[in-house]
Design a protein around this motif. Sequence first.
Motif, PDB file in Angstrom:
ATOM      1  N   ILE A  26       0.867  -1.195   0.000  1.00 26.78           N
ATOM      2  CA  ILE A  26       0.000   0.000   0.000  1.00 26.78           C
ATOM      3  C   ILE A  26       0.893   1.231   0.000  1.00 26.78           C
ATOM      4  CG2 ILE A  26      -1.631   1.361   1.406  1.00 26.78           C
ATOM      5  CD1 ILE A  26      -2.691  -1.274   2.564  1.00 26.78           C
ATOM      6  N   THR A  27       0.566   2.215  -0.827  1.00 21.76           N
ATOM      7  CA  THR A  27       1.287   3.491  -0.743  1.00 21.76           C
ATOM      8  C   THR A  27       0.294   4.641  -0.570  1.00 21.76           C
ATOM      9  OG1 THR A  27       1.249   3.842  -3.124  1.00 21.76           O
ATOM     10  CG2 THR A  27       3.221   2.784  -2.243  1.00 21.76           C
ATOM     11  N   VAL A  28       0.771   5.665   0.110  1.00 21.38           N
ATOM     12  CA  VAL A  28       0.008   6.908   0.227  1.00 21.38           C
ATOM     13  C   VAL A  28       0.996   8.042  -0.043  1.00 21.38           C
ATOM     14  CG1 VAL A  28      -1.348   8.401   1.745  1.00 21.38           C
ATOM     15  CG2 VAL A  28      -1.528   5.918   2.002  1.00 21.38           C
ATOM     16  N   ALA A  29       0.687   8.872  -1.025  1.00 17.35           N
ATOM     17  CA  ALA A  29       1.577   9.988  -1.366  1.00 17.35           C
ATOM     18  C   ALA A  29       1.180  11.231  -0.575  1.00 17.35           C
ATOM     19  CB  ALA A  29       1.493  10.270  -2.860  1.00 17.35           C
ATOM     20  N   GLU A  30       2.046  12.236  -0.638  1.00 19.96           N
ATOM     21  CA  GLU A  30       1.733  13.513  -0.006  1.00 19.96           C
ATOM     22  C   GLU A  30       0.410  14.053  -0.557  1.00 19.96           C
ATOM     23  OE1 GLU A  30       4.499  17.081  -0.067  1.00 19.96           O
ATOM     24  OE2 GLU A  30       5.722  15.495   0.849  1.00 19.96           O
ATOM     25  N   ALA A  31      -0.442  14.573   0.304  1.00 18.43           N
ATOM     26  CA  ALA A  31      -1.720  15.185  -0.068  1.00 18.43           C
ATOM     27  C   ALA A  31      -2.699  14.215  -0.721  1.00 18.43           C
ATOM     28  CB  ALA A  31      -1.505  16.397  -0.988  1.00 18.43           C
ATOM     29  N   GLU A  32      -2.412  12.937  -0.570  1.00 20.04           N
ATOM     30  CA  GLU A  32      -3.298  11.950  -1.178  1.00 20.04           C
ATOM     31  C   GLU A  32      -4.244  11.370  -0.124  1.00 20.04           C
ATOM     32  OE1 GLU A  32      -2.691   8.558  -4.573  1.00 20.04           O
ATOM     33  OE2 GLU A  32      -1.453   8.389  -2.793  1.00 20.04           O
ATOM     34  N   VAL A  33      -5.507  11.156  -0.523  1.00 24.94           N
ATOM     35  CA  VAL A  33      -6.467  10.469   0.349  1.00 24.94           C
ATOM     36  C   VAL A  33      -6.712   9.096  -0.263  1.00 24.94           C
ATOM     37  CG1 VAL A  33      -8.792  10.482   1.324  1.00 24.94           C
ATOM     38  CG2 VAL A  33      -7.551  12.642   1.059  1.00 24.94           C
ATOM     39  N   VAL A  34      -6.394   8.061   0.505  1.00 27.15           N
ATOM     40  CA  VAL A  34      -6.502   6.689   0.001  1.00 27.15           C
ATOM     41  C   VAL A  34      -7.497   5.926   0.872  1.00 27.15           C
ATOM     42  CG1 VAL A  34      -5.233   4.542  -0.376  1.00 27.15           C
ATOM     43  CG2 VAL A  34      -4.149   6.733  -0.905  1.00 27.15           C
TER      44      VAL A  34
END
Length: 237
Positions: A26-34
């Motif tokens: 799982i990845t979550v980037a900056e400013a990302e809503v997952v």
Amino acid sequence: MSAPVLEITGLTAGYDGAPVVRDLDITVAEAEVVALLGANGAGKTTTLKAISALLRPSAGTIAFHGTSLDKIPAAVRARLGIAHVPEGRGIFSGLTVAEHLRLGHRGERLDEAAAYAYFPVLSRIKDRKAGLLSGGEQQMLAMGRALARRPKLLLLDELSLGLAPIIVEELLPIVRRFADDTGCGVLLVEQHVGLALEVADRGYVLSHGEITTHATAQELSADQSRIVAGYLGEQHP
Ligand code: ATP
């Protein structure tokens, strides 16, 4: 390109040696809503607990801004900027709203004004004891407290629990705005699939502890009935 806020690779975790989630990426980037979606018991809460170190994984790595968290305990992860709003909210009924927003669990100063900026209603009930608040107000307080820590990664576990959908419809866009304003990455566990996908960028579907689908929120929205039917099939085999 900078490393994602959260990068989970091959995560396996569970209880008493029995894995509940297996081999998750799982990845979550900056400013990302997952969004992390799945039936009851699929392993969503277990995944969030492993990220905040409330649970020790049996395999895999969890990296935060490119640095492995493997040997980092929960308190230090919290200090680094990982905020976890658990199912059940984790607030104290005898403390007032303001008391919750001034000091963190470990006595650290919080940015009380940030909580009021995102949840103005909290500033109007500052002096009220948390135990006297409605469910929606308590959830705002739990979220406000997390935002007041100026997190870089926000883990939200079923903020809709026990709340009317209309309240959830109000709360989720605030999460989106916070991510956009501050660059915080958000991993959101939510049973209201449609509402979650309205604010999310991407989503993962967990089924029996494994990721079965990973797509953009738009693609998942288009496929929502199949996803939900999949859940129901799981819950009532
Ligand atoms: P829910 O929406 O019901 O919270 P979930 O996807 O978050 O579902 P988890 O809470 O991660 O699911 O639970 C996954 C599995 O792990 C379930 O079968 C649950 O019974 C089991 N489990 C959860 N907590 C514990 C625990 N403390 N000890 C043993 N088993 C647990």
